[in-house]
Design an enzyme around this catalytic site. Structure first.
Site, short mmCIF file in Angstrom:
data_model
loop_
_atom_site.label_atom_id
_atom_site.label_comp_id
_atom_site.label_asym_id
_atom_site.label_seq_id
_atom_site.Cartn_x
_atom_site.Cartn_y
_atom_site.Cartn_z
N CYS A 8 -100.47 11.33 55.90
CA CYS A 8 -99.17 10.78 55.51
C CYS A 8 -98.12 11.22 56.51
O CYS A 8 -98.46 11.78 57.57
CB CYS A 8 -98.81 11.16 54.07
SG CYS A 8 -98.57 12.92 53.78
N ASN A 11 -97.41 15.45 55.49
CA ASN A 11 -98.55 16.30 55.09
C ASN A 11 -98.11 17.42 54.12
O ASN A 11 -98.67 18.52 54.14
CB ASN A 11 -99.27 16.89 56.32
CG ASN A 11 -100.62 17.52 56.03
OD1 ASN A 11 -101.04 18.44 56.72
ND2 ASN A 11 -101.33 17.06 55.01
N CYS A 13 -96.68 16.13 50.73
CA CYS A 13 -96.67 15.50 49.40
C CYS A 13 -97.94 14.71 49.10
O CYS A 13 -98.78 15.13 48.31
CB CYS A 13 -95.45 14.58 49.25
SG CYS A 13 -93.87 15.46 49.25
N ARG A 14 -98.10 13.55 49.75
CA ARG A 14 -99.17 12.63 49.35
C ARG A 14 -100.55 12.99 49.90
O ARG A 14 -101.54 13.01 49.16
CB ARG A 14 -98.82 11.19 49.77
CG ARG A 14 -97.62 10.63 49.04
CD ARG A 14 -97.10 9.39 49.73
NE ARG A 14 -96.59 9.71 51.07
CZ ARG A 14 -96.24 8.83 51.98
NH1 ARG A 14 -96.36 7.54 51.72
NH2 ARG A 14 -95.79 9.20 53.16
N SER A 15 -100.64 13.27 51.21
CA SER A 15 -101.99 13.53 51.76
C SER A 15 -102.59 14.86 51.27
O SER A 15 -103.80 14.90 51.02
CB SER A 15 -102.03 13.41 53.29
OG SER A 15 -101.20 14.34 53.92
N ASP A 123 -93.83 7.42 48.07
CA ASP A 123 -93.65 8.79 48.58
C ASP A 123 -92.74 9.57 47.63
O ASP A 123 -91.54 9.31 47.55
CB ASP A 123 -93.03 8.73 49.97
CG ASP A 123 -93.05 10.09 50.65
OD1 ASP A 123 -93.23 11.11 49.94
OD2 ASP A 123 -92.92 10.13 51.88
P1 4NP Z 1 -95.29 12.98 52.61
O1 4NP Z 1 -93.75 13.00 52.21
O2 4NP Z 1 -95.40 12.10 53.83
O3 4NP Z 1 -95.95 12.36 51.41
O4 4NP Z 1 -95.71 14.41 52.86
C1 4NP Z 1 -92.71 13.45 53.07
C2 4NP Z 1 -92.58 14.81 53.31
C3 4NP Z 1 -91.54 15.25 54.12
C4 4NP Z 1 -90.65 14.35 54.66
C5 4NP Z 1 -90.79 13.00 54.42
C6 4NP Z 1 -91.83 12.55 53.62
N1 4NP Z 1 -89.57 14.82 55.48
O5 4NP Z 1 -88.69 14.01 55.81
O6 4NP Z 1 -89.54 16.03 55.81
#
Ligand code: 4NP
Length: 157
Positions: A8, A11, A13-15, A123
């Site tokens: 994702c 790395n 939240c989702r993955s 997300d």
């Molecule tokens: P992920 O979500 O891609 O599911 O891990 C996010 C985590 C952090 C950020 C954006 C999306 N960020 O902007 O730091």
């Protein structure tokens, strides 16, 4: 060994949620000797970080652990190391293809295209809804395991 990589944007939240849920299913099915799971980010924003507290808390509710999961960025070598490279949304898939220099290889796929939903995993970093994401991640992980069992005889004995 069959190697699965969830990818994702961050790395955190989702993955990592998909990694933990899929690892749980693999252990439940006694397939740990056959399947290895990992996750990575397209961005470099959270290298070395643990999963988001929302992901940790949601998984704990279902008795799943994020132990050992630490943020890392996707590397070019990952293309050779992994058999399934799964982006959580369409932009992840586009970024993976570009970073790995693989415009059309079938081992790179969008997670929920394995289900009837055929959409991006929302997300929760932005939506705040970790339950919605968990429900879809569980469904996607079950669909992935079904697909792998259909594609690898050694998994369905
Ligand atoms: P992920 O979500 O891609 O599911 O891990 C996010 C985590 C952090 C950020 C954006 C999306 N960020 O902007 O730091």
């Amino acid at each position: 060994m069959i190697n699965v990589l969830f990818v994702c944007l961050g790395n955190i939240c989702r993955s990592p949620m998909a990694e933990a849920v899929f690892r749980h299913l693999v252990e439940k099915e006694n397939l740990s000797n056959h399947i290895r799971v990992d996750s990575a980010a397209t961005s470099a924003w959270h290298i070395g970080d643990p999963p988001h507290q929302g992901t940790i808390t949601k998984l704990k509710e279902y008795n799943m652990s994020t132990k050992g999961i630490i943020g890392r960025q996707l590397q070019k070598e990952d293309f050779e190391k992994f058999d399934y490279i799964i982006g959580m949304d369409e932009s992840n898939v586009n970024n993976i293809r570009e970073m790995l220099g693989q415009p059309d290889h079938l081992k790179v796929m969008r997670f929920l295209d394995l289900t009837e939903h055929r959409k991006d995993v929302p997300d929760p970093y932005y939506t705040g809804d970790f339950q919605e994401t968990y429900d879809l991640v569980l469904e996607g992980c079950q669909a992935l395991l079904d697909k792998m069992e259909a594609e690898h005889e050694e998994l369905s004995r």
